[in-house]
Design an enzyme around this catalytic site. Structure first.
Site, mmCIF file in Angstrom:
data_model
loop_
_atom_site.group_PDB
_atom_site.id
_atom_site.type_symbol
_atom_site.label_atom_id
_atom_site.label_comp_id
_atom_site.label_asym_id
_atom_site.label_seq_id
_atom_site.Cartn_x
_atom_site.Cartn_y
_atom_site.Cartn_z
ATOM 1 N N ASP A 233 -74.182 -14.004 25.709
ATOM 2 C CA ASP A 233 -74.019 -12.614 26.165
ATOM 3 C C ASP A 233 -74.656 -11.558 25.256
ATOM 4 O O ASP A 233 -74.749 -10.390 25.635
ATOM 5 C CB ASP A 233 -72.519 -12.295 26.368
ATOM 6 C CG ASP A 233 -71.656 -12.621 25.134
ATOM 7 O OD1 ASP A 233 -72.139 -12.444 24.000
ATOM 8 O OD2 ASP A 233 -70.496 -13.043 25.321
ATOM 9 N N HIS B 116 -77.110 -21.597 22.190
ATOM 10 C CA HIS B 116 -77.325 -21.822 23.623
ATOM 11 C C HIS B 116 -78.255 -20.782 24.233
ATOM 12 O O HIS B 116 -78.272 -20.607 25.450
ATOM 13 C CB HIS B 116 -75.972 -21.866 24.358
ATOM 14 C CG HIS B 116 -75.165 -23.086 24.013
ATOM 15 N ND1 HIS B 116 -73.839 -23.246 24.379
ATOM 16 C CD2 HIS B 116 -75.508 -24.217 23.350
ATOM 17 C CE1 HIS B 116 -73.399 -24.415 23.938
ATOM 18 N NE2 HIS B 116 -74.382 -25.023 23.303
ATOM 19 N N CYS C 298 -95.995 -20.589 32.681
ATOM 20 C CA CYS C 298 -96.904 -19.969 31.707
ATOM 21 C C CYS C 298 -96.125 -19.386 30.534
ATOM 22 O O CYS C 298 -94.922 -19.590 30.408
ATOM 23 C CB CYS C 298 -97.789 -18.922 32.396
ATOM 24 S SG CYS C 298 -96.958 -17.358 32.746
ATOM 25 N N THR D 117 -63.590 -21.107 20.246
ATOM 26 C CA THR D 117 -64.339 -22.187 20.899
ATOM 27 C C THR D 117 -63.483 -23.436 20.988
ATOM 28 O O THR D 117 -62.682 -23.712 20.088
ATOM 29 C CB THR D 117 -65.666 -22.507 20.172
ATOM 30 O OG1 THR D 117 -66.245 -23.682 20.759
ATOM 31 C CG2 THR D 117 -65.484 -22.726 18.670
ATOM 32 N N ASN E 130 -57.767 -19.286 17.232
ATOM 33 C CA ASN E 130 -57.737 -19.687 18.637
ATOM 34 C C ASN E 130 -56.271 -19.705 19.075
ATOM 35 O O ASN E 130 -55.445 -20.313 18.400
ATOM 36 C CB ASN E 130 -58.346 -21.100 18.769
ATOM 37 C CG ASN E 130 -58.705 -21.461 20.190
ATOM 38 O OD1 ASN E 130 -57.960 -21.160 21.123
ATOM 39 N ND2 ASN E 130 -59.851 -22.089 20.375
ATOM 40 N N PRO E 131 -55.953 -19.051 20.193
ATOM 41 C CA PRO E 131 -54.554 -19.088 20.649
ATOM 42 C C PRO E 131 -54.176 -20.466 21.190
ATOM 43 O O PRO E 131 -52.995 -20.772 21.355
ATOM 44 C CB PRO E 131 -54.498 -18.030 21.759
ATOM 45 C CG PRO E 131 -55.909 -17.830 22.184
ATOM 46 C CD PRO E 131 -56.796 -18.216 21.038
ATOM 47 N N ALA F 111 -58.735 -13.679 19.039
ATOM 48 C CA ALA F 111 -59.696 -13.441 17.955
ATOM 49 C C ALA F 111 -59.662 -12.008 17.403
ATOM 50 O O ALA F 111 -59.709 -11.813 16.180
ATOM 51 C CB ALA F 111 -61.096 -13.781 18.451
HETATM 52 P P1 OAD Z 1 -64.546 -22.868 26.163
HETATM 53 O O1 OAD Z 1 -64.236 -22.174 27.446
HETATM 54 O O2 OAD Z 1 -64.703 -24.342 26.179
HETATM 55 O O3 OAD Z 1 -63.380 -22.568 25.120
HETATM 56 C C1 OAD Z 1 -62.913 -21.266 24.916
HETATM 57 C C2 OAD Z 1 -61.898 -21.324 23.801
HETATM 58 O O4 OAD Z 1 -61.506 -20.002 23.510
HETATM 59 C C3 OAD Z 1 -60.630 -22.113 24.124
HETATM 60 O O5 OAD Z 1 -60.341 -22.995 23.064
HETATM 61 C C4 OAD Z 1 -59.561 -21.024 24.263
HETATM 62 O O6 OAD Z 1 -58.271 -21.478 23.812
HETATM 63 C C5 OAD Z 1 -60.104 -19.967 23.350
HETATM 64 N N1 OAD Z 1 -59.687 -18.591 23.644
HETATM 65 C C6 OAD Z 1 -59.308 -18.025 24.816
HETATM 66 N N2 OAD Z 1 -59.034 -16.723 24.653
HETATM 67 C C7 OAD Z 1 -59.246 -16.438 23.340
HETATM 68 C C8 OAD Z 1 -59.146 -15.259 22.534
HETATM 69 N N3 OAD Z 1 -58.773 -14.087 23.046
HETATM 70 N N4 OAD Z 1 -59.448 -15.357 21.221
HETATM 71 C C9 OAD Z 1 -59.841 -16.546 20.677
HETATM 72 N N5 OAD Z 1 -59.948 -17.681 21.388
HETATM 73 C C10 OAD Z 1 -59.665 -17.629 22.692
HETATM 74 O O7 OAD Z 1 -65.789 -22.112 25.527
HETATM 75 P P2 OAD Z 1 -66.832 -22.646 24.448
HETATM 76 O O8 OAD Z 1 -66.153 -23.446 23.397
HETATM 77 O O9 OAD Z 1 -67.649 -21.494 24.042
HETATM 78 O O10 OAD Z 1 -72.312 -24.215 27.250
HETATM 79 O O11 OAD Z 1 -67.711 -23.608 25.348
HETATM 80 C C11 OAD Z 1 -68.806 -24.224 24.780
HETATM 81 C C12 OAD Z 1 -69.897 -24.359 25.789
HETATM 82 O O12 OAD Z 1 -69.415 -25.049 26.932
HETATM 83 C C13 OAD Z 1 -70.439 -23.066 26.352
HETATM 84 O O13 OAD Z 1 -71.376 -22.446 25.511
HETATM 85 C C14 OAD Z 1 -71.095 -23.536 27.613
HETATM 86 C C15 OAD Z 1 -70.073 -24.528 28.104
HETATM 87 O O14 OAD Z 1 -70.580 -25.615 28.779
HETATM 88 C C16 OAD Z 1 -73.376 -24.143 28.060
HETATM 89 O O15 OAD Z 1 -73.378 -23.470 29.066
HETATM 90 C C17 OAD Z 1 -74.550 -24.931 27.583
#
Ligand code: OAD
Length: 257
Positions: A116, A131, A142, A202, A227-228, A245
């Site tokens: 983003d 990513h 091209c 994450t 992480n919650p 976060a």
């Molecule tokens: P996920 O959706 O897998 O995980 C999001 C994490 O954020 C979870 O562990 C939640 O508990 C946590 N979470 C939710 N709300 C939150 C908050 N307010 N503060 C902190 N944490 C919070 O997302 P990613 O780990 O980013 O890849 O996913 C990794 C990749 O999987 C993405 O980049 C995407 C996806 O496939 C591609 O598209 C290549």
């Protein structure tokens, strides 16, 4: 949400670490942008919870490099939906807090899985986009590429103004390799080492984001998870802030003063 006492105590411990540190790494994911109103991928309300998509195709398949080649309209439908969700949104206090850490420590890096662009919007300079980014479009044939903050008015799927081939976002789709330059930069910074490593928002499912934390924990480098929810790193890290976060990082910064 009121931060649990354990998370408050952990925030003070992490602040004490930062007082002694000269470098920090933040590994970030979709949870960091949750407070900006963007959906995460997994978990309640996550993009992958709506599986299969309205088209009856699993989202991992719709958002794959293979589908972009064979059915660009379908892949682009989902790419455009993700971009639309980002369009009205802005970076939040979690992004801002990490930018403030960069301003204070001699060396801070963010390695993000988010596409983003919000870390840079918030003022962070040392950002590795593992990513890729939605904000760059490139031709699949091209060399044409363009920076684009919004896809508003873009014909979907778009074609190259130079050669008319399919244009795609410069992001990693399922089944695709990580951008080599981002990987090289990430590996180079990991080799230099960090005094403290954070995993923020994450699910840490991909080995390239969990491995640095696992390795740091093994070698006694301080590790922090914000992480919650629970992840496979939750029981590995030295400090755990079980909180959103923005709130958690603001608590760390407040205690760091
Ligand atoms: P996920 O959706 O897998 O995980 C999001 C994490 O954020 C979870 O562990 C939640 O508990 C946590 N979470 C939710 N709300 C939150 C908050 N307010 N503060 C902190 N944490 C919070 O997302 P990613 O780990 O980013 O890849 O996913 C990794 C990749 O999987 C993405 O980049 C995407 C996806 O496939 C591609 O598209 C290549």
């Amino acid at each position: 949400m009121v931060m649990p006492d354990a998370a408050r105590a952990a925030a003070r411990e992490v602040a004490a670490l930062l007082r002694e540190a000269s470098s920090a790494l933040f590994l970030t994911g979709a949870g960091v942008s949750a407070e900006s109103g963007l959906p995460t991928y997994r978990g309640t309300g996550g993009l992958y919870e709506r599986d299969p998509t309205d088209d009856g195709v699993p989202i991992e398949e719709a958002l794959s490099g293979e589908t972009l080649r064979t059915n660009p309209a379908l892949a682009w439908k989902h790419i455009a939906a993700i971009e639309r969700a980002c369009r009205g949104a802005r970076p939040n206090r979690a992004h801002a807090a990490m930018a403030r850490v960069e301003a204070r420590l001699p060396r801070t890096w963010i390695a993000t899985q988010n596409v983003d662009g919000f870390h840079r919007d918030a003022g962070s300079k040392n950002v590795i986009e593992l990513h890729g980014t939605l904000r760059r479009l490139r031709c699949t044939r091209c060399e044409h590429a363009e920076e684009r903050r919004s896809y508003e008015g873009l014909a979907v799927p778009p074609s190259c103004p130079r050669c008319a081939a399919l244009v795609r976002p410069d992001v990693v789709l399922f089944g695709e390799r990580l951008p080599p330059r981002a990987v090289q930069a990430f590996e180079a910074e990991l080799r230099r080492g960090f005094d403290v490593i954070f995993s923020v928002g994450t699910s840490s499912l991909f080995p390239y984001v969990s491995a640095p934390v696992l390795q740091a924990a093994r070698f006694g480098t301080p590790t922090v998870e914000i992480n919650p929810g629970d992840t496979e790193l939750s029981t590995v890290v030295r400090h755990r802030l079980r909180a959103p976060a923005g709130e958690a990082l603001e608590a760390v910064l407040a205690a760091w003063r």
